[in-house]
Scaffold this active site. Structure first.
Site, PDB file in Angstrom:
ATOM      1  N   HIS A 244       0.835  -1.224   0.000  1.00 24.60           N
ATOM      2  CA  HIS A 244       0.000   0.000   0.000  1.00 24.60           C
ATOM      3  C   HIS A 244       0.860   1.260   0.000  1.00 24.60           C
ATOM      4  O   HIS A 244       0.418   2.306   0.472  1.00 24.60           O
ATOM      5  CB  HIS A 244      -0.952   0.042   1.204  1.00 24.60           C
ATOM      6  CG  HIS A 244      -1.710  -1.232   1.436  1.00 24.60           C
ATOM      7  ND1 HIS A 244      -2.973  -1.474   0.956  1.00 24.60           N
ATOM      8  CD2 HIS A 244      -1.349  -2.371   2.096  1.00 24.60           C
ATOM      9  CE1 HIS A 244      -3.375  -2.680   1.309  1.00 24.60           C
ATOM     10  NE2 HIS A 244      -2.407  -3.260   1.998  1.00 24.60           N
TER      11      HIS A 244
ATOM     12  N   LYS B 204      15.602  22.269 -11.558  1.00 30.03           N
ATOM     13  CA  LYS B 204      14.971  20.975 -11.794  1.00 30.03           C
ATOM     14  C   LYS B 204      15.866  19.961 -12.496  1.00 30.03           C
ATOM     15  O   LYS B 204      16.624  20.277 -13.392  1.00 30.03           O
ATOM     16  CB  LYS B 204      13.686  21.145 -12.629  1.00 30.03           C
ATOM     17  CG  LYS B 204      12.528  21.781 -11.900  1.00 30.03           C
ATOM     18  CD  LYS B 204      12.070  21.005 -10.677  1.00 30.03           C
ATOM     19  CE  LYS B 204      11.369  19.716 -11.003  1.00 30.03           C
ATOM     20  NZ  LYS B 204      10.059  19.917 -11.619  1.00 30.03           N
TER      21      LYS B 204
ATOM     22  N   SER C 169      14.278  21.737 -16.753  1.00 31.60           N
ATOM     23  CA  SER C 169      13.063  22.527 -16.944  1.00 31.60           C
ATOM     24  C   SER C 169      13.417  23.831 -17.647  1.00 31.60           C
ATOM     25  O   SER C 169      14.489  24.392 -17.431  1.00 31.60           O
ATOM     26  CB  SER C 169      12.436  22.830 -15.581  1.00 31.60           C
ATOM     27  OG  SER C 169      11.628  23.986 -15.641  1.00 31.60           O
TER      28      SER C 169
ATOM     29  N   GLU D  79       9.330   8.237 -16.894  1.00 37.48           N
ATOM     30  CA  GLU D  79       7.968   8.742 -17.106  1.00 37.48           C
ATOM     31  C   GLU D  79       7.465   8.404 -18.501  1.00 37.48           C
ATOM     32  O   GLU D  79       6.312   8.022 -18.697  1.00 37.48           O
ATOM     33  CB  GLU D  79       7.934  10.265 -16.906  1.00 37.48           C
ATOM     34  CG  GLU D  79       8.088  10.694 -15.469  1.00 37.48           C
ATOM     35  CD  GLU D  79       8.188  12.213 -15.357  1.00 37.48           C
ATOM     36  OE1 GLU D  79       7.334  12.799 -14.696  1.00 37.48           O
ATOM     37  OE2 GLU D  79       9.117  12.817 -15.940  1.00 37.48           O
TER      38      GLU D  79
END
Ligand code: ARG
Length: 458
Positions: free
Chosen positions: A156, A283, A277, A290
């Site tokens: 979980h 960043k 970024s 992804e």
């Protein structure tokens, strides 16, 4: 589209829109090498059966070889043709004249395209399974390199029990192993030869189908001509197998994304395999995992799309089936690039031992072991579970971990508890106790690692 292989019974020219809509050349040109390979095998068989002469055969074979080279070099404009089968046949007739018209004896585009797609899927399975193996190797190398590291295991996404990082990584090895097996099964059902089924009913010529199968490396020939020209199960299996593979890569990607977050900090991805970024100078983003996660959706989409295309089709060939190709090609391309990236990415990550250690020390990861400790002292598991639950509650209220409780306090919950409990609660001790087959104990994980290395050799 000016060049047709079926104009005879038509009075009118085909409408331009119809040509545009009907044509598959824009994507099925990708099958050209398979199409020519299949034609050559068919031709040699026609010669052996005395259906065409040896002289005719060698002329056509030479011309087909030239066409192959011209297509390799992009020298034949595609726009003029409906599909790759028409292109090759028309190019052949241009080269050798009327004689070229003999190639299609005893054959239909229906069994021809079934053959081409089978040849494509065979190669795609080979390429995908090779890269799965490379990715498995990368996982094994990573597990070996970080064998000492202990991390929180989760259920979980809540800290549950300590595990070896190697154990966690080898879980993905197992998933990929099943994927490889699935593709190997897929290969068996793909590797059967449909040519000779012709349009749907077989051919009036005395074709030696076994010879064609042997020439093209097929294990068998298809048993029912109607099934052979309408079957795309092997494509669907491939799409399903890629979908499951992508699901596995996506789960691993998700872990890399969260592990590389500031919140977890378990993993650092190299600069070479990260992105930045345009506005936020600080960043460093995990775009690669992804994207793998994102591309999983395409694979699922293609599977559902072809399942839906096939579901209502009467026997045998229907033009709907032309829709199999873009789904198949994109799925193969997606699987290959994602595997290639994942395989490299796994070589570009490093684990942060400190962060893993800190995370393993907080969150009552040894609670189950404490319950097991009490069971060894004579309690039932349910009773032990309840007592440890109360200890966790008390510790939580005081902002402490179980090992922070004094022996006196512990004895207040269960008099059976002794000094040895502190050692028992150490994360490394939790692992040592789990040298059960399949468990996370270092000895057994080392065995799994060795087994994996053996498997990768074969
Ligand atoms: N382009 C077609 C396909 O991909 C080839 C088979 C065409 N057969 C036919 N009878 N129209 O399915």
């Amino acid at each position: 589209m000016t060049q047709k292989i079926w104009g005879g019974r038509f009075r009118e020219e085909t409408d331009a829109l119809v040509n545009r809509f009907n044509a598959s050349i824009a994507f099925d040109h990708r099958l050209y090498a398979y199409d020519i390979e299949g034609s050559m095998a068919h031709l040699r068989m026609l010669a052996k059966q005395g259906i065409i002469t040896a002289e005719e055969t060698s002329k056509i074979l030479t011309a087909l070889e030239e066409i192959k080279v011209e297509l390799d070099r992009n020298e034949i404009p595609l726009d003029d043709y409906e599909d790759i089968h028409g292109l090759v046949e028309t190019a052949l007739i241009k080269k050798v004249g009327e004689l070229g018209g003999k190639l299609h004896t005893g054959r239909s585009r229906n069994d021809q395209v079934a053959l081409d797609v089978r040849l494509f899927v065979r190669d795609a399975i080979g390429a995908v399974t090779d890269l799965i193996r490379d990715t498995q190797s990368a996982l094994v190398t990573l597990a070996e390199k970080n064998f000492e590291l202990i991390m929180p295991g989760y259920t979980h996404l809540q800290r549950a029990q300590p595990v070896l990082l190697a154990h966690h990584l080898l879980a993905y090895y197992e998933m990929l192993k099943r994927d490889r097996e699935r593709f190997q099964e897929n290969f068996k059902r793909t590797n059967t030869m449909p040519l000779g089924s012709a349009a749907l009913a077989g051919s009036t010529f005395d074709l030696d189908r076994d010879m064609v199968a042997r020439e093209l490396g097929f294990d068998s020939i298809t048993d029912n001509s109607m099934d052979a020209v309408s079957d795309r199960d092997f494509v669907l299996e491939f799409l399903f197998n890629v979908s499951v593979l992508m699901m596995h890569l996506s789960r691993l990607s998700e872990e890399l994304v969260i592990w590389s977050s500031r919140e977890f900090g378990f993993v650092t991805i190299s600069d070479a395999f990260s992105t930045g970024s345009s506005i936020m100078p600080q960043k460093k983003n995990p775009d690669l995992p992804e994207l793998i996660r994102g591309k999983t959706g395409r694979a699922y989409g293609h599977l559902i799309s072809l399942l839906t295309t096939m579901k209502g089709l009467p026997l045998t060939y229907n033009k709907d089936m032309q829709e199999d190709k873009e789904a198949l090609f994109d799925t193969a391309d997606t699987a290959l690039i994602c595997l290639e990236v994942m395989c490299r990415l796994l070589q570009e990550i490093s684990f942060n031992a400190e962060a893993l250690k800190a995370a393993t020390g907080i969150g009552f990861l040894a609670a189950t072991d404490l319950a097991d400790y009490l069971v060894r002292k004579g309690m039932t598991f349910r009773e032990a579970h309840d007592i440890v639950g109360k200890m966790v509650l008390a510790a939580t209220d005081q902002g402490k971990e179980l090992h922070d409780l004094t022996l006196d306090i512990m004895k207040g919950f269960a008099s059976e508890i002794d000094e040895d409990v502190y050692e028992w609660l150490e994360p490394s001790a939790c692992l040592e106790k789990r040298n059960i087959p399949g468990g996370t104990g270092p000895e057994i994980v080392q065995k799994s690692l060795n087994k994996a290395k053996e498997e990768l050799k074969n």
